[in-house]
Design an enzyme around this catalytic site. Structure first.
Site, PDB file in Angstrom:
ATOM      1  N   SER A   1     -57.912   2.474  17.828  1.00  0.00           N
ATOM      2  CA  SER A   1     -58.506   1.398  17.039  1.00  0.00           C
ATOM      3  C   SER A   1     -59.654   0.726  17.805  1.00  0.00           C
ATOM      4  CB  SER A   1     -57.414   0.401  16.633  1.00  0.00           C
ATOM      5  OG  SER A   1     -57.859  -0.474  15.627  1.00  0.00           O
TER       6      SER A   1
ATOM      7  N   HIS B   1     -53.039   3.302   9.506  1.00  0.00           N
ATOM      8  CA  HIS B   1     -53.557   2.795  10.761  1.00  0.00           C
ATOM      9  C   HIS B   1     -52.381   2.435  11.685  1.00  0.00           C
ATOM     10  CE1 HIS B   1     -56.890   1.162  13.094  1.00  0.00           C
ATOM     11  NE2 HIS B   1     -56.076   0.188  13.450  1.00  0.00           N
TER      12      HIS B   1
ATOM     13  N   ASP C   1     -56.345   4.648   5.687  1.00  0.00           N
ATOM     14  CA  ASP C   1     -56.793   3.638   6.635  1.00  0.00           C
ATOM     15  C   ASP C   1     -58.204   3.222   6.259  1.00  0.00           C
ATOM     16  OD1 ASP C   1     -57.582   2.168   8.865  1.00  0.00           O
ATOM     17  OD2 ASP C   1     -57.278   3.780  10.315  1.00  0.00           O
TER      18      ASP C   1
END
Length: 315
Positions: free
Chosen positions: A157, A283, A253
């Site tokens: 991320s 995610h 996501d």
């Protein structure tokens, strides 16, 4: 999309929990919530040695890191940057995962506690990421007690964003050992909020579009500065010469399309880049590898991507 049963159960639990959204929280309030990594991952695998380090930085502050050295270390060092939107997360939160990563890959892992926003907004976390990679290249052999075979930048991320930005910036430092491989898991690569995946998964899939706007507002409140490639790597004018990249996106996501677009840009620039869309996943799926069969399969692909050619016959 086909979610496995645990993922469907997780989405239902999140839906009925009625937790206050990030967009209605201060950073302090948001940090009080347990992270998915804390809630779902469970125990990590054992490693031979764990060592807390304080890395020097050009800015003069010590940068905390935690080194995991597995049994039969192969000489690789993965410098790992955790996710959390540049606002949340820590080395402690990711401890079971990074220990497991070291044990499964036979590579040492340096997990980095870079400074968080809003207390340290952009470019503070980028500066810390560059310093960590620089120290990994300089001191890695000493830490491992053997020659450093490969220096690998990895993150999930927002941490994946820091990994690839720092990889590019490291090339500007005279005498710095360059990164040999970058592994980016559901990376943030742009601040546009306008892709099809942002529209399709704007809410109801763990990470929402509003969450991402909240993270960006804390990390880089100057909206003009978000177009700089040190904030949004997709905006870099020239990506040629970067080391090989392995990018893993989650099918469901908001960040999926920008991660895949970054992979396309790298490949177009002549970089050895493989981009894998992981089906039926949300995610933050690295936190779910002991919870979701789909996530476990994706993690196996990631472990395989970290192997070097001379690891082919390694047990």
């Amino acid at each position: 999309m086909t979610f496995d049963a645990p993922t469907l159960d997780l989405l239902e639990r999140v839906r009925t929990a009625g937790r206050k959204p990030f967009s209605a929280c201060t950073a302090t309030e948001a940090r009080a919530f347990p992270t998915l990594m804390k809630s779902l991952f469970g125990e990590g695998l054992p490693v031979a040695r764990v060592q807390d380090l304080a890395l020097p930085t050009p800015q003069g502050h010590p940068l905390p890191g935690r080194l995991y050295v597995p049994e039969a270390c192969n000489g690789d060092l993965i410098v790992y940057f955790h996710g959390g939107g540049w606002v949340l997360g820590s080395v402690a939160d990711h401890d079971p995962f990074t220990a497991t990563l070291a044990a499964r890959t036979h590579a040492a892992v340096l997990s980095v506690d870079y400074r968080l926003a809003p207390e340290s907004p952009h470019p503070g976390p980028v500066d810390d990421a560059i310093a960590a990679l620089l120290q990994g290249g300089q001191a890695g052999a000493t830490w491992l007690g053997q020659p450093l075979r490969r220096l690998i930048a990895m993150g999930d991320s927002a941490g994946a964003t820091l990994a690839t930005v720092a990889t590019r910036r490291l090339r500007e430092l005279p005498g710095a050992r360059p990164v040999d491989l970058q592994v980016l898991v559901y990376p943030v690569t742009d601040a546009g909020f306008d892709t099809a995946s942002y529209r399709d998964f704007a809410q109801g899939h763990l990470l929402s579009a509003d969450d991402m706007r909240w993270f960006w507002d804390h990390y880089c409140p100057d909206t003009a500065a978000r177009r700089h490639p040190d904030a949004s790597p997709l905006q870099a004018s020239d990506l040629a010469g970067l080391p090989p990249a392995r990018i893993f996106t989650a099918e469901c996501d908001p960040l999926r399309d920008e991660g895949e677009a970054y992979g396309e840009r790298l490949a177009a620039a002549g970089v050895d880049c493989e981009t894998v869309r992981c089906p039926g996943l949300l995610h933050a799926f690295l936190s779910m590898i002991h919870y979701s069969p789909n996530a476990a399969r994706a993690f196996e692909r990631i472990v395989q991507s970290l192997a070097a050619p001379d690891d082919e016959h390694r047990p």
